[in-house]
Structure formats: structure tokens, C-alpha cells
Scaffold this active site. Sequence first.
Site, mmCIF file in Angstrom:
data_model
loop_
_atom_site.group_PDB
_atom_site.id
_atom_site.type_symbol
_atom_site.label_atom_id
_atom_site.label_comp_id
_atom_site.label_asym_id
_atom_site.label_seq_id
_atom_site.Cartn_x
_atom_site.Cartn_y
_atom_site.Cartn_z
ATOM 1 N N VAL A 9 0.953 -1.167 0.007
ATOM 2 C CA VAL A 9 -0.100 0.006 -0.143
ATOM 3 C C VAL A 9 0.964 1.179 -0.066
ATOM 4 C CG1 VAL A 9 -1.666 1.358 1.079
ATOM 5 C CG2 VAL A 9 -1.933 -1.119 1.257
ATOM 6 N N ASN A 36 3.892 7.798 2.409
ATOM 7 C CA ASN A 36 4.722 8.886 1.753
ATOM 8 C C ASN A 36 3.701 10.209 1.706
ATOM 9 O OD1 ASN A 36 6.393 10.207 -0.507
ATOM 10 N ND2 ASN A 36 4.423 9.879 -1.534
ATOM 11 N N TYR A 70 5.982 22.081 9.316
ATOM 12 C CA TYR A 70 6.279 20.804 8.623
ATOM 13 C C TYR A 70 7.540 19.945 9.389
ATOM 14 C CZ TYR A 70 8.432 18.312 4.779
ATOM 15 O OH TYR A 70 9.153 17.007 3.976
ATOM 16 N N LYS A 80 7.757 16.330 10.764
ATOM 17 C CA LYS A 80 8.689 15.221 10.461
ATOM 18 C C LYS A 80 9.622 14.874 11.347
ATOM 19 C CE LYS A 80 7.254 14.799 6.196
ATOM 20 N NZ LYS A 80 6.703 13.488 5.640
#
Length: 271
Positions: free
Chosen positions: A18, A97, A160, A164
Site C-alpha cells: 500500500v 509517503n 512541517y 517530520k
Amino acid sequence: MLHLMEANGFSLEKCRAVITGASSGLGAEFARQLAPRAEVLVLVARRAEALEGVKRELPERLKVLTCVSDLAKDSGIRNVFEFLEANGVKPNLLINNAGMGDYGSFMSSAEEKTRTQLDLNVTGLTMLTHGMLTRMDRPGGIINVSSLASTLPMPELAVYAASKAYVTSFSEALAVELAPRGITVSCVCPGPTPTNFSKTAKREDGGDTNREGQGLLRIPPQQVVGEALRALEEGRACVFPGLGVSIAGRLFRLVPRRFLRWMLKRRMAKE
């Protein structure tokens, strides 16, 4: 003498994967590189036409399914699980992703975009992984796409970079926790990579961020994906693809945070 060993690697042969954010960029490249070895690929993204375009690039012999879902929403995550059940797919590989950024100051950021960024980068990744673990065949594998930005406090990309940092820490913890359960976890932390990321991170007024020096760390998506897949096969918990990014990642982790903040203040003062 003490030898520090990572987990056993995950074999990609005949994998059932997936892939989120599979409509372009790194997600599409994961699909291309897995295609010669996979048994089933489930491509997940919001844009149906773009997903079908990626599917058409892949060999006809390969079973490729496209699932249109918005992973920033709980309903989108549930939709992925329902899609797998309806199509009789029991995956053994998850590639997280999907993600997004936002260039510009936090104070001037749009509330909706900031919330969506957190919902996708943090909540969506976490809850999709949580639900997938009970549905995943063993041995299994997980690749989480983080960023070199996870090693830095980044002004004008603050949410961001922080999101992460969560992905990297979460991945490294799961790599230890899940290894005895037959699941290998790898986190890939690329530097600047030519994808659609910058296009979507720019604001409606064209607002951008300082990209001075990024050219030294830029590597193509093919290299990022290739190194990520090798890391999973070798059981490495974290990889910084490319020589420059690898050196920068180690350096940023070793440099005192006070010194990093000083450097970032000087950089901002130049602007």
C-alpha cells in the site's frame, strides 16, 4: 566486543504494498521501482486521474488497484481499510509517503492549511499505520517518508519540520517495538528532491521560503526511493539518502541546538 545489530530486513519479492501519496513524486516512484518485484500494489491518493496515470505506466501483468482517499480525514483512513477488505488484499508492506508543507511564517499561516498539514503528516500517518498493523501479513515492512528537515528547527517551515521530527522519532521507536513481531520499519529522510512538494507548499500569494544552499543537497526521486527500499531490505531503521544529505543529517544531529538557532537567526537576518 559489543555489536549493535538492526532488525532483520524485509524481502520485497512478491510483496503486497500500500503506497500513499502515490499520484506523483516519490509515491509514484515507489510504485515504479516496486513493480518488477511486487505481487499487488494499492495506490492511494486524492486525485483519481493522476492515480490512473501512474497505473498506466506499470506492467499489465501486475495487479494494481487505485484507492481515492484523503488521508487528512478519518473517513479517508477508514476508506483505505474498507477498500482492502472489499478487494481481498492483505498487505505486507505499507509506504507512508503522503505529506505536505507550507512555506512562510507560522504567524501568517492559514489556520485550515496548518491543521490539514498536521492531520496528514502526523495523525493520518499514525492512524493508518495503527490500523494496518492488525491487517498486515508477517513478515511485514513499513517505510515512513520523513525529511532532512526533521533534524532542524526550521523558521518559515516550522510546522512541517516539527511534523517530520515526529515521523522520524515515531519510526525509530516502532523499528525497535515491532522487530520481535516480524515487522521491519525504516524511515527515509531525503533532502531537497524535485517533486510537486514545493508547488503545493507555496502560498496562494506566491509566498516562498529561503532555499539558499539547497542545490548542494538535491538528489533525484529515483535515488531517494532506491536507497529507502535498500534500507528496508537491510533492516536499517533510518536512512539519509545521498552523500551530502547523509553528512548533513549526522552534522545537524550532533551540533548543539543553541548553535543551530544562532545560525538560523543569522540566516533570517540576511533576508
